[in-house]
Design a protein around this motif. Structure first.
Motif, PDB file in Angstrom:
ATOM      1  N   UNK A   1     -16.771  29.443   0.405  1.00 35.58           N
ATOM      2  CA  UNK A   1     -15.797  28.872   1.107  1.00 35.58           C
ATOM      3  C   UNK A   1     -14.482  28.410   0.321  1.00 35.58           C
ATOM      4  N   UNK A   2     -13.489  28.325   1.048  1.00 36.12           N
ATOM      5  CA  UNK A   2     -12.166  27.987   0.503  1.00 36.12           C
ATOM      6  C   UNK A   2     -11.230  26.940   1.014  1.00 36.12           C
ATOM      7  N   UNK A   3     -10.659  26.110   0.207  1.00 40.20           N
ATOM      8  CA  UNK A   3      -9.757  25.056   0.982  1.00 40.20           C
ATOM      9  C   UNK A   3      -8.633  24.599  -0.234  1.00 40.20           C
ATOM     10  N   UNK A   4      -7.649  23.961   0.257  1.00 44.23           N
ATOM     11  CA  UNK A   4      -6.609  23.593  -0.774  1.00 44.23           C
ATOM     12  C   UNK A   4      -6.549  22.424  -1.228  1.00 44.23           C
ATOM     13  N   UNK A   5      -7.601  21.649  -0.631  1.00 42.24           N
ATOM     14  CA  UNK A   5      -7.731  19.929  -0.997  1.00 42.24           C
ATOM     15  C   UNK A   5      -8.640  19.849  -2.482  1.00 42.24           C
ATOM     16  N   UNK A   6      -7.828  19.218  -3.672  1.00 40.45           N
ATOM     17  CA  UNK A   6      -8.440  19.228  -4.889  1.00 40.45           C
ATOM     18  C   UNK A   6      -9.691  18.614  -4.998  1.00 40.45           C
ATOM     19  N   UNK A   7      -9.968  17.441  -3.819  1.00 39.10           N
ATOM     20  CA  UNK A   7     -11.320  16.736  -3.756  1.00 39.10           C
ATOM     21  C   UNK A   7     -12.419  17.497  -3.562  1.00 39.10           C
ATOM     22  N   UNK A   8     -12.246  18.617  -2.719  1.00 38.48           N
ATOM     23  CA  UNK A   8     -13.236  19.352  -2.368  1.00 38.48           C
ATOM     24  C   UNK A   8     -13.518  20.634  -3.011  1.00 38.48           C
ATOM     25  N   UNK A   9     -12.748  21.015  -4.145  1.00 38.84           N
ATOM     26  CA  UNK A   9     -12.913  22.114  -4.765  1.00 38.84           C
ATOM     27  C   UNK A   9     -14.087  21.937  -5.762  1.00 38.84           C
ATOM     28  N   UNK A  10     -14.909  22.871  -5.828  1.00 37.58           N
ATOM     29  CA  UNK A  10     -16.102  22.760  -6.731  1.00 37.58           C
ATOM     30  C   UNK A  10     -17.346  21.982  -6.196  1.00 37.58           C
ATOM     31  N   UNK A  11     -17.137  21.188  -4.926  1.00 35.86           N
ATOM     32  CA  UNK A  11     -18.272  20.740  -4.100  1.00 35.86           C
ATOM     33  C   UNK A  11     -18.996  21.699  -3.795  1.00 35.86           C
ATOM     34  N   UNK A  12     -20.439  21.401  -3.369  1.00 37.43           N
ATOM     35  CA  UNK A  12     -21.428  22.065  -2.986  1.00 37.43           C
ATOM     36  C   UNK A  12     -21.740  21.803  -1.685  1.00 37.43           C
ATOM     37  N   UNK A  13     -21.519  22.210  -0.604  1.00 39.08           N
ATOM     38  CA  UNK A  13     -21.759  21.608   0.649  1.00 39.08           C
ATOM     39  C   UNK A  13     -22.442  22.734   1.501  1.00 39.08           C
ATOM     40  N   UNK A  14     -23.921  22.413   1.698  1.00 37.48           N
ATOM     41  CA  UNK A  14     -24.991  23.066   2.549  1.00 37.48           C
ATOM     42  C   UNK A  14     -25.207  24.466   1.764  1.00 37.48           C
TER      43      UNK A  14
END
Lengths: 222, 222
Positions: free
Chosen positions: B114-127
Motif C-alpha cells: 500500500x502507498x501513501x504520501x504522508x511521511x508519518x505513515x511510510x514504513x508502518x505496518x497496517x493489517x
C-alpha cells in the motif's frame, strides 16, 4: 408526476443520468439529444426515451433535452430536495470516511449525529458531528425524526444493531457491513454497499481481458 | 466454457448468485430449483436459466441445481481462483478500512503493498501490509506483476494518480474516489464504487415509501 412501480433497473440508472448531466453542465453543454446521451453512456436512445417516459415527458421531439431542466427533474424524482435525517452507527474507518469526506447534503440528506461503543470516541467532534454513546441512540428517535441509519459497525454486531434500529423506528438502512441483514419488517428499506460484488465484477472483466490478450499474443506469434 | 460477450447485467448478477449460494450452503441446502432460487432472489426462474445458459448448462431438468457445484462454477467464471495482485494507493480512512477489514483473498485477490504520501505513515505496518512511499510505486510494477490498483486517494489527486497507474502498466483500477476517471486507454478496466448512486437509490425508495404511507394515512382518516 411519479408513477407507481418503476422498474429497479430504471431507478438504478437515474443516479448515473444525474452524474452524466452534472458532467455535461460542467462542460458547458446546454442541450443534448437522446442519441448523443446514449452514446456517451453506452445506452440506446430508445432505452433513454423509455426510461424517462416512466416519469412523464422531458424534452421535445427533435430538440433534445435541456441539460439543466432534465437534471432538475431527475434530482427531484430521486428526492434530493427531501432533506432526510441521518444517524451514523459505528465510527470505525468507514464511518469516519463517510463523516469526513462524503457530502450527504448534496444528495438530500443531513447527518444529525453519530454513535459508537468505544469510550475514547464518545464526546469527540469529527467533521462537525458529535460522537455519542450508542446507548443514547434511542433518544435520537424521540427528539428528531430520524429516517436513515448508516450502518458501519463490525460484521459481528451488524444483525443486532439493525434489529435495534428497526425497533426504534428507522425507515431505511444504508448498509456498509458487508453482511446480509435479515430484516423482517418489509417497511424498512435496506440499501447495501456490497464491496465484494464490485470486486468480483472487476475480477471477471480482468480475467476476460487477460484471456483475450493471451489469445491475441498466441495468434501474433504464429 | 466462458463464451464471448455476456451482457453486463448477467455479469452483475453473478456475485449476487454467489452470495445467495453461500447463504444456502451455510443453511445446509444441497439442491435448489430455478423456481425457488428465483423466488428467494426476486428473479423469474426463466431469467435464472437464461443467465446460467450463457456459460453452458448447469443443473439437470427436474432435479434443480446442486448448490455446491453451482457455487464452484460461478466462482470459477468470476475468476476467484486467479489470485490477482493488488496494490492500494491512498491509506486514508477508506484505504485503511479495506486493508484491515476486507478479505481480498476470498475473492481471488491478494494485496502486495500500500502507498501513501504522508511521511508519518511510510514504513508502518497496517493489517500485515507495509505502507510505502508513493514514489516507490513504479517499483511494484517491475518487481511484481501487479494487476489491480485500489484507488483511495482524495478527489483532488484522483486523476493524476490514475494516469500514473496507467503509465506504470496497471490492468484494472478499483475506484473509491467518487470521481469519474477519464482513462483514455481502453485496455484498463475501471470499476467504480459510487457511494452516491447507492444513497440516491435509497432516497428514491424512501421518498416513495413515505409518500405511500401518507396516502394510506390520509385514506385511513376518511
Amino acid at each position: 408526476m411519479k408513477q407507481v412501480k418503476v422498474s429497479n433497473n430504471v431507478i438504478r440508472r437515474l443516479p448515473r443520468y444525474l452524474r452524466k448531466l452534472d458532467e455535461l453542465k460542467t462542460a458547458g453543454v446546454d442541450r443534448i439529444s437522446s442519441g448523443e446521451l446514449g452514446r456517451q453512456m453506452g445506452l440506446t436512445s430508445s432505452q433513454i426515451r423509455q426510461d424517462f417516459s416512466c416519469f412523464g415527458e422531458f424534452g421535445q421531439q427533435g430538440y433534445g433535452y435541456n441539460v439543466t431542466a432534465l437534471r432538475g427533474e431527475i434530482a427531484s424524482i430521486l428526492g434530493t430536495n427531501r432533506d432526510f435525517s441521518v444517524v451514523l452507527v459505528g465510527v470505525g474507518n468507514i464511518g469516519r470516511a463517510l463523516i469526513e469526506n462524503f457530502c450527504f447534503e448534496q444528495y438530500g440528506f443531513h447527518m444529525v449525529s453519530a454513535y459508537d461503543v468505544r469510550p475514547e470516541l464518545i464526546g469527540k467532534n469529527i467533521g462537525g458531528i458529535n460522537i455519542q454513546d450508542i446507548s443514547d441512540l434511542p433518544q435520537a428517535f424521540t427528539n428528531n425524526d430520524v429516517e436513515v441509519a448508516v450502518l458501519c459497525v463490525p460484521k459481528s454486531m451488524a444483525s443486532t444493531a439493525a434489529e435495534d434500529l428497526v425497533r426504534y423506528g428507522i425507515r431505511a438502512i444504508w448498509n456498509f457491513t458487508n453482511t446480509e441483514l435479515n430484516i423482517t419488517s418489509s417497511d424498512v428499506i435496506v440499501e447495501n454497499i456490497h464491496f465484494s460484488d464490485s470486486l468480483l465484477a472487476l475480477g471477471y472483466y480482468l480475467a476476460e481481458s487477460i484471456d483475450q490478450k493471451n489469445i491475441d499474443d498466441a495468434r501474433a506469434k504464429k
